[in-house]
Design a protein around this motif. Sequence first.
Motif, mmCIF file in Angstrom:
data_model
loop_
_atom_site.group_PDB
_atom_site.id
_atom_site.type_symbol
_atom_site.label_atom_id
_atom_site.label_comp_id
_atom_site.label_asym_id
_atom_site.label_seq_id
_atom_site.Cartn_x
_atom_site.Cartn_y
_atom_site.Cartn_z
ATOM 1 N N SER A 31 0.842 -1.190 0.000
ATOM 2 C CA SER A 31 0.000 0.000 0.000
ATOM 3 C C SER A 31 0.880 1.244 0.000
ATOM 4 O O SER A 31 1.696 1.443 0.902
ATOM 5 C CB SER A 31 -0.932 0.044 1.208
ATOM 6 N N LEU A 50 -5.015 0.073 7.279
ATOM 7 C CA LEU A 50 -4.574 -1.230 6.776
ATOM 8 C C LEU A 50 -3.651 -1.921 7.769
ATOM 9 O O LEU A 50 -3.792 -3.120 8.033
ATOM 10 C CB LEU A 50 -3.873 -1.069 5.425
ATOM 11 N N ALA A 51 -2.694 -1.191 8.316
ATOM 12 C CA ALA A 51 -1.777 -1.794 9.287
ATOM 13 C C ALA A 51 -2.515 -2.267 10.527
ATOM 14 O O ALA A 51 -2.226 -3.342 11.072
ATOM 15 C CB ALA A 51 -0.688 -0.799 9.657
ATOM 16 N N GLN A 109 -7.728 4.932 2.827
ATOM 17 C CA GLN A 109 -7.927 3.556 3.264
ATOM 18 C C GLN A 109 -9.279 3.434 3.971
ATOM 19 O O GLN A 109 -9.372 3.373 5.189
ATOM 20 C CB GLN A 109 -6.772 3.112 4.165
ATOM 21 N N THR A 135 -1.763 2.873 10.217
ATOM 22 C CA THR A 135 -2.781 3.198 9.223
ATOM 23 C C THR A 135 -3.936 2.214 9.380
ATOM 24 O O THR A 135 -3.791 1.175 10.040
ATOM 25 C CB THR A 135 -2.212 3.083 7.808
ATOM 26 N N GLU A 163 3.009 -1.997 4.259
ATOM 27 C CA GLU A 163 2.466 -0.636 4.365
ATOM 28 C C GLU A 163 3.643 0.337 4.358
ATOM 29 O O GLU A 163 4.432 0.379 5.304
ATOM 30 C CB GLU A 163 1.654 -0.496 5.655
#
Length: 270
Positions: free
Chosen positions: A184, A217-218, A191, A215, A207
């Motif tokens: 990403s 995603l993380a 996100q 983030t 990431e």
Amino acid sequence: MRHCGVLGDPIEHSLSPVLHRAGYAALGLDWSYDAHRVSSGGLREFLAGLDGSWRGLSLTMPLKREAMALVDEASELAELGGAANTLLLGEGVVRGDNTDIPGAEAALRERYAGPVGHAAILGGGATAASTLLALARQGCRSFVLHVRDAARAAETLAAAERFGGLEVSIAPLDVAPEGDLLVSTIPATAQTPDLVAGCARVPVLFEVLYDPWPTPLAASAGDRVLVRGLDLLVHQAALQFEQFTELPAPLLEMRQAGEAALRERLDEGT
């Protein structure tokens, strides 16, 4: 005193000064390293204002591709990626290099030793190109670039073509990615919950952002393998440090300083 610095816009979030200064302190070097806000189109003027005490510059967005037209010499990796995140200054010559590519390789292999046959990449900018090439150098041959605007991935596609032997296709950002690994490079604000949910099946997440952290995603990684933006930042910075100083980088001290700075930012935000 020798001077180095990091340039970009925005630049306030950069941890590069923390890392490089920690390296100087560990080796007892009386060097300076500061952040300078330089917007798109401003790199030429900045370079023209430097004197002989300057040794090196780190570049972040939006200057990595702009730099290629301004360097006197470019490394093979900078030419391959079409971008330079590192400028080495000396004897009236500006040399461009790309430490993002080997830095991404080192970051990945520090966290994950398995094969990567197919990778999905969110975004199509200079960092997407660098991570694509890093994965290609590790044996990955199949990629999908998930982007909002296919035209903005043109230079990344050109980098893949220069590498050769890769299968690269384009997909919309809202199409759920598949593969062995997901990179990403998109902002945390992009996100969305739907995007994060659509990424849940990919077993390895890379990431590239480190601020804000984590983030979305993380934060969703769970027990999946997570390669952090700080991992990438530390490894590419260590390679820059060695070029600038011609000394081995104190990787441990640089990483510890970066982790401490991120913890402090997280504490301040709570």
